[in-house]
Design a protein around this motif. Sequence first.
Motif, PDB file in Angstrom:
ATOM      1  N   PRO A 265      -9.966   3.383 -19.395  1.00 43.49           N
ATOM      2  CA  PRO A 265      -9.736   3.254 -17.951  1.00 43.49           C
ATOM      3  C   PRO A 265      -9.679   1.791 -17.518  1.00 43.49           C
ATOM      4  CG  PRO A 265     -11.993   3.937 -18.385  1.00 43.49           C
ATOM      5  CD  PRO A 265     -11.277   4.000 -19.695  1.00 43.49           C
ATOM      6  N   ILE A 266      -8.722   1.490 -16.631  1.00 43.42           N
ATOM      7  CA  ILE A 266      -8.604   0.116 -16.114  1.00 43.42           C
ATOM      8  C   ILE A 266      -8.599   0.074 -14.592  1.00 43.42           C
ATOM      9  CG2 ILE A 266      -7.306  -0.596 -18.157  1.00 43.42           C
ATOM     10  CD1 ILE A 266      -4.810  -0.705 -16.276  1.00 43.42           C
ATOM     11  N   GLY A 267      -8.598   1.230 -13.922  1.00 39.77           N
ATOM     12  CA  GLY A 267      -8.603   1.175 -12.468  1.00 39.77           C
ATOM     13  C   GLY A 267      -8.286   2.515 -11.847  1.00 39.77           C
ATOM     14  N   TRP A 268      -7.895   2.480 -10.587  1.00 37.40           N
ATOM     15  CA  TRP A 268      -7.622   3.686  -9.820  1.00 37.40           C
ATOM     16  C   TRP A 268      -6.421   3.475  -8.918  1.00 37.40           C
ATOM     17  CZ3 TRP A 268      -7.508   2.499  -4.778  1.00 37.40           C
ATOM     18  CH2 TRP A 268      -8.296   1.414  -4.334  1.00 37.40           C
ATOM     19  N   ILE A 269      -5.862   4.593  -8.450  1.00 39.89           N
ATOM     20  CA  ILE A 269      -4.776   4.563  -7.473  1.00 39.89           C
ATOM     21  C   ILE A 269      -4.907   5.810  -6.615  1.00 39.89           C
ATOM     22  CG2 ILE A 269      -3.197   5.695  -9.085  1.00 39.89           C
ATOM     23  CD1 ILE A 269      -0.894   4.189  -7.716  1.00 39.89           C
ATOM     24  N   GLY A 270      -4.590   5.703  -5.345  1.00 40.60           N
ATOM     25  CA  GLY A 270      -4.671   6.884  -4.503  1.00 40.60           C
ATOM     26  C   GLY A 270      -4.597   6.573  -3.021  1.00 40.60           C
TER      27      GLY A 270
END
Length: 830
Positions: A692-697
């Motif tokens: 995992p390197i991050g999030w989006i939403g």
Amino acid sequence: MRVPYSWLREYCDPGMAPEQLADRLVMTGTEVERVTVAGPPQPDNFVVGKVLAAEQHPDADRLRVCTVDDGDGERTIVCGAPNVAAGQTVAVALPGARMPGGEKLRKAKLRGVASEGMILAADELEVGEDHDGILVLDEALAAGTPLAEVLPLAEPVLEIEVTPNRVDCFGVHGVAREVHAITGAPLGPDPWALEVPAEGEGTADDYASVAVEVPELCPRFTARVFTEVEIGPSPLWLQARLAAAGQRPINNVVDITNYVMLLTAQPLHAFDLDKVPSGALTVRAAAAGEKMTTLDGVERELDAETVLVCDENGPTGIAGVMGGQVSEVSATTTRVLLEVANWNGTNILRTSRLLGLRSEASSRFEKQLHPDLCLRAQEIASQLLLELCGAKLVAGTIDVAAASWAAPRQLVLRAARVKGLLGMTISQAEQTTYLERLGFGVEADGEDLKVTVPPDRHYDVTREVDLIEEVARVHGIDEHLPTTLPAVAGRVGGLSREQRLRRRAEDGLRDLGFDQVVGWSFTDPGEPGRLRIPADDPRANPVLLANPLSEEQSAMRTTVLGSLLDVAARNVARGADRLALFEAASVYLNHPPTGRNRDVEARNRPVGALAGNFQGERAAPFTEPHRYAALALGPLIPRSWRGGGEPADFFALKGVLESLARQLGAELEFAPGEQPFLHPGRSAAVSIEGAPIGWIGEIHPLVCREWDLDAAVGFEIDAAPLLGAASAGIETYEDVTTFPAVYQDLAVVIPDEVAASDVRAAVLAAGGELLRSAEVFDLYAGEQVGEGRVSLALGLEFRAPDRTLTDAEVNELREAIKQSLEKIGGTLRE
């Protein structure tokens, strides 16, 4: 620090205009913020006058019609002061005079009587704060004498921003010594080099006693006793000097303590000795929860690390910060106990912050003064108390000192080191001159110098390199230091691969239509709560600053999202309806490095001055990962006659992030994932090769409400793994083939719990090298595919570099793809 120019010239007259001196001070390391003027902007048309007559105004009970001799004849002035009377010598402003603030005085009629000027009160000249009556001058002054010869009118004031290491410049005499050093102008005698006669009865020990229970926090406490003290207003020259320096005149005793502090940088405190039972003072630590009322009338609750000065009945002052009301000097005071003490600077700084109470005294003590300064201040104050208060000094000084304090520091200044560090030769004679002007003791030792550091520079000059800095700045870095380029042995500078990729990523986001912002690294400790981050999340435990600018900026941010929301809210509040913002910045996570980027995170940990500003960085190490974050509100493409204008959603920003990754040559993976600040079901976790390197939403509606936004969508990813996986910058070459590609579409029905990324990965793996790309372009769910299943449409590109593919070859690959999809529960729609 406000330094009235006439006061400075009393000790060292540089022979130049204040503005020229300010420039010289700045170029030698003393920051002058501005040069202002205290009082009227110009001294013209201000004179000494004699009141010849003062009669009641015929049409006003509170006005007097005065006949005033201004040296050029008699004039009528209407005055409302209750104390104006015939025979007085007064300060007069004639028509044409410019008052403080710039207003020009003109002739006027007051209740029908012409008035040709103004009889002035102290506050109207800004030489004091008294407005109860007019200023009455010495009757020996002749009418018509320019008032500037009597009072400091149009007084230039240097406003100096004193750096924490230069505590000597918190005093006018210290600034005068600095001016002496950089200009060579003569320095007057030290103001404490005098002998004050003791005429009071007995000795100081007969009147008072001092006990210090915490010598580590009070290295020295001195006290003198004065009897037959007459309390009254200070003379005009003292009031004017204090007013120009930014202090409010109170009475002669208090004004003397403030005057001496401004002169020497050493604070003092005066006790009404008759209000100190038995004259006994004790310096001790406060009891937890103990309370006292300070001079500003506020009752304050103390903790066990606060140091107090107490009498037999309890606290009389908070050490080094502010005295108490119990023993303050008043109009009835006749005996004074004068305290000049030295305190632990770190403890004073802590206490000041804890209580939210800063004073002129605490701002000096917290920088750490030397104990030797105490008697300097005692000598000057004693002389002034005798002269201005009619006091008598009782013989002896109560001097309670720790067993030892820092002895004078001895340093060696090597000639070779001076030349090697500065790149130029400064003669031994010049070095000696510069250091002696600054108050250092200097003795030649061959080509080198043995240097003794004076008390007021003891905590500033601690190493040989500090002496070199002193010599260099006084010599004139701007005038004499040669300009040279560093020796690089033929090498040229350039950016590292990581730096190039960082710039490429930022340029890519700008090319995609996003505006770069630079937000504060400091934030509100309550920001994690506004983002709905739970208490057990590491992001809810920010690194706290030991010396914050304000409570709203007392924590280091743990996400970049909060900064972007702040910027978005500010722009929306000013009418913006579409925003596309990004920030490339660091966050500060209060936990040890973890994961695949341990080495990168460890390298990014803050060091030096910034790291020293954090609370508890030794007990809880933190990481400082660099991140890319973006936020969009409203449409990414403005509405036009051809359409557009739809608000950005999850898929729009996903396209932006994928485009960025393609520019860098990195392959991103997306999977369902939730964050407390994201909309459930409209968010995803971003990863590279499973890490995992991050999030989006889309931002959670409750979070948007906290920032007064309708809706927003964003992403935040770690830069290190993204750039580590990037192939951009690694040059590869491939022949341009002239053989055509075969394009086919593929529809596959899969269970709705299977991720589209898994489908694509299965297709690419089965297609091998001849399948150049596979992209999802449609999604269908309905009766035709059955409940709990969806249909994905993919566009396939088959290409060989050396031949045109046959139908048989493509059909064989398509069959392999079919078998691969069956393994994950998929079937082809024919």
